[in-house]
Design a protein around this motif. Structure first.
Motif, PDB file in Angstrom:
ATOM      1  N   THR A 102       0.635  -1.188  -0.079  1.00 54.72           N
ATOM      2  CA  THR A 102      -0.142   0.046   0.145  1.00 54.72           C
ATOM      3  C   THR A 102       0.832   1.274  -0.152  1.00 54.72           C
ATOM      4  O   THR A 102       2.073   1.316   0.583  1.00 54.72           O
ATOM      5  CB  THR A 102      -0.794   0.236   1.214  1.00 54.72           C
ATOM      6  OG1 THR A 102      -0.308  -0.339   2.329  1.00 54.72           O
ATOM      7  CG2 THR A 102      -1.988  -0.997   1.211  1.00 54.72           C
ATOM      8  N   CYS A 103       0.148   2.407  -0.638  1.00 51.51           N
ATOM      9  CA  CYS A 103       1.015   3.499  -0.691  1.00 51.51           C
ATOM     10  C   CYS A 103       1.280   4.199   0.770  1.00 51.51           C
ATOM     11  O   CYS A 103       0.104   4.186   1.561  1.00 51.51           O
ATOM     12  CB  CYS A 103       0.258   4.425  -1.586  1.00 51.51           C
ATOM     13  SG  CYS A 103       0.816   6.302  -1.563  1.00 51.51           S
ATOM     14  N   THR A 104       2.440   4.708   0.958  1.00 54.40           N
ATOM     15  CA  THR A 104       2.810   5.206   2.440  1.00 54.40           C
ATOM     16  C   THR A 104       2.114   6.530   2.577  1.00 54.40           C
ATOM     17  O   THR A 104       1.705   6.963   3.584  1.00 54.40           O
ATOM     18  CB  THR A 104       4.431   5.506   2.360  1.00 54.40           C
ATOM     19  OG1 THR A 104       5.001   4.297   2.207  1.00 54.40           O
ATOM     20  CG2 THR A 104       4.728   6.049   3.688  1.00 54.40           C
ATOM     21  N   GLU A 105       1.892   7.335   1.638  1.00 60.44           N
ATOM     22  CA  GLU A 105       1.246   8.390   1.552  1.00 60.44           C
ATOM     23  C   GLU A 105      -0.321   8.304   1.733  1.00 60.44           C
ATOM     24  O   GLU A 105      -0.973   8.771   2.677  1.00 60.44           O
ATOM     25  CB  GLU A 105       1.429   9.287   0.401  1.00 60.44           C
ATOM     26  CG  GLU A 105       0.935  10.580   0.402  1.00 60.44           C
ATOM     27  CD  GLU A 105       1.855  11.585   1.024  1.00 60.44           C
ATOM     28  OE1 GLU A 105       3.088  11.047   1.609  1.00 60.44           O
ATOM     29  OE2 GLU A 105       1.457  12.816   1.463  1.00 60.44           O
ATOM     30  N   CYS A 106      -1.262   7.667   0.847  1.00 65.20           N
ATOM     31  CA  CYS A 106      -2.718   7.621   0.967  1.00 65.20           C
ATOM     32  C   CYS A 106      -3.217   6.221   1.097  1.00 65.20           C
ATOM     33  O   CYS A 106      -4.400   6.141   1.448  1.00 65.20           O
ATOM     34  CB  CYS A 106      -3.113   8.042  -0.416  1.00 65.20           C
ATOM     35  SG  CYS A 106      -2.735   6.911  -1.726  1.00 65.20           S
ATOM     36  N   GLY A 107      -2.410   5.329   1.253  1.00 62.08           N
ATOM     37  CA  GLY A 107      -2.936   3.958   1.771  1.00 62.08           C
ATOM     38  C   GLY A 107      -3.363   3.006   0.398  1.00 62.08           C
ATOM     39  O   GLY A 107      -4.088   2.237   0.787  1.00 62.08           O
TER      40      GLY A 107
ATOM     41  N   TYR B  72       5.122   4.638  -2.698  1.00 58.84           N
ATOM     42  CA  TYR B  72       4.207   5.469  -3.178  1.00 58.84           C
ATOM     43  C   TYR B  72       3.540   5.131  -4.341  1.00 58.84           C
ATOM     44  O   TYR B  72       4.046   4.408  -5.333  1.00 58.84           O
ATOM     45  CB  TYR B  72       4.675   6.876  -3.299  1.00 58.84           C
ATOM     46  CG  TYR B  72       5.280   7.202  -2.098  1.00 58.84           C
ATOM     47  CD1 TYR B  72       4.640   7.883  -1.168  1.00 58.84           C
ATOM     48  CD2 TYR B  72       6.859   7.267  -2.089  1.00 58.84           C
ATOM     49  CE1 TYR B  72       5.066   8.590   0.076  1.00 58.84           C
ATOM     50  CE2 TYR B  72       7.281   7.621  -0.663  1.00 58.84           C
ATOM     51  CZ  TYR B  72       6.589   8.179   0.217  1.00 58.84           C
ATOM     52  OH  TYR B  72       7.223   8.775   1.536  1.00 58.84           O
ATOM     53  N   CYS B  73       2.059   5.122  -4.533  1.00 57.68           N
ATOM     54  CA  CYS B  73       1.371   4.932  -5.414  1.00 57.68           C
ATOM     55  C   CYS B  73       1.726   6.018  -6.726  1.00 57.68           C
ATOM     56  O   CYS B  73       2.465   7.102  -6.505  1.00 57.68           O
ATOM     57  CB  CYS B  73      -0.380   4.992  -5.215  1.00 57.68           C
ATOM     58  SG  CYS B  73      -0.772   6.632  -5.085  1.00 57.68           S
ATOM     59  N   TYR B  74       1.181   5.802  -7.959  1.00 59.77           N
ATOM     60  CA  TYR B  74       1.675   6.710  -9.066  1.00 59.77           C
ATOM     61  C   TYR B  74       1.206   7.863  -8.715  1.00 59.77           C
ATOM     62  O   TYR B  74       2.110   8.974  -9.089  1.00 59.77           O
ATOM     63  CB  TYR B  74       0.904   6.047 -10.387  1.00 59.77           C
ATOM     64  CG  TYR B  74       1.006   6.960 -11.520  1.00 59.77           C
ATOM     65  CD1 TYR B  74       2.261   6.505 -12.084  1.00 59.77           C
ATOM     66  CD2 TYR B  74       0.264   7.938 -11.939  1.00 59.77           C
ATOM     67  CE1 TYR B  74       2.582   7.376 -13.267  1.00 59.77           C
ATOM     68  CE2 TYR B  74       0.279   8.457 -13.035  1.00 59.77           C
ATOM     69  CZ  TYR B  74       1.592   8.138 -13.842  1.00 59.77           C
ATOM     70  OH  TYR B  74       1.998   8.891 -14.967  1.00 59.77           O
ATOM     71  N   ASP B  75      -0.007   8.326  -8.368  1.00 58.23           N
ATOM     72  CA  ASP B  75      -0.277   9.572  -8.038  1.00 58.23           C
ATOM     73  C   ASP B  75       0.595  10.423  -7.125  1.00 58.23           C
ATOM     74  O   ASP B  75       1.070  11.312  -7.233  1.00 58.23           O
ATOM     75  CB  ASP B  75      -1.736   9.687  -7.612  1.00 58.23           C
ATOM     76  CG  ASP B  75      -2.889   9.383  -8.726  1.00 58.23           C
ATOM     77  OD1 ASP B  75      -2.492   9.760  -9.743  1.00 58.23           O
ATOM     78  OD2 ASP B  75      -3.887   9.126  -8.425  1.00 58.23           O
ATOM     79  N   CYS B  76       0.661   9.649  -5.930  1.00 61.14           N
ATOM     80  CA  CYS B  76       1.512  10.593  -4.635  1.00 61.14           C
ATOM     81  C   CYS B  76       2.932  10.508  -5.306  1.00 61.14           C
ATOM     82  O   CYS B  76       3.566  11.567  -4.960  1.00 61.14           O
ATOM     83  CB  CYS B  76       1.434   9.512  -3.820  1.00 61.14           C
ATOM     84  SG  CYS B  76      -0.096   9.493  -2.804  1.00 61.14           S
ATOM     85  N   ASN B  77       3.633   9.541  -6.121  1.00 55.03           N
ATOM     86  CA  ASN B  77       4.780   9.708  -6.517  1.00 55.03           C
ATOM     87  C   ASN B  77       5.082  11.066  -7.302  1.00 55.03           C
ATOM     88  O   ASN B  77       5.932  11.744  -7.322  1.00 55.03           O
ATOM     89  CB  ASN B  77       5.087   8.312  -7.463  1.00 55.03           C
ATOM     90  CG  ASN B  77       6.486   8.025  -7.199  1.00 55.03           C
ATOM     91  OD1 ASN B  77       7.190   8.499  -6.472  1.00 55.03           O
ATOM     92  ND2 ASN B  77       6.830   6.553  -7.384  1.00 55.03           N
TER      93      ASN B  77
HETATM   94 ZN   LIG Z   1      -0.823   7.365  -2.852  1.00 54.35          ZN
END
Ligand SMILES: [Zn+2]
Length: 65
Positions: free
Chosen positions: A20-25, A47-52
């Motif tokens: 899971t993304c560290t930022e948004c889960g 991080y997911c693509y968006d958060c990256n």
């Molecule tokens: Zn994310």
């Protein structure tokens, strides 16, 4: 090391790893690299693509193209 345009970025399917993304889960299904599991059993901060995209400062001025 020269900066060169990569023809195509290979995505690794990590949907089975339950990362899971560290930022948004959000569950991360693809990563541009293969994540390495650490000794503590986690994959570190991913991080997911968006958060990256959000974390990377957008290039302003645009060198080259
Ligand atoms: Zn994310």
């Amino acid at each position: 090391m020269e900066m060169q345009n990569r023809p195509q970025r290979q995505m690794h399917d990590v949907s089975a790893m339950n990362i899971t993304c560290t930022e948004c889960g959000t569950q991360i299904k693809e990563l541009p690299f293969e994540p390495n599991k650490r000794q503590d059993g986690t994959y570190g901060r991913l991080y997911c693509y968006d958060c990256n995209k959000k974390r990377r400062p957008a290039f302003r001025g645009g060198f080259g193209r």
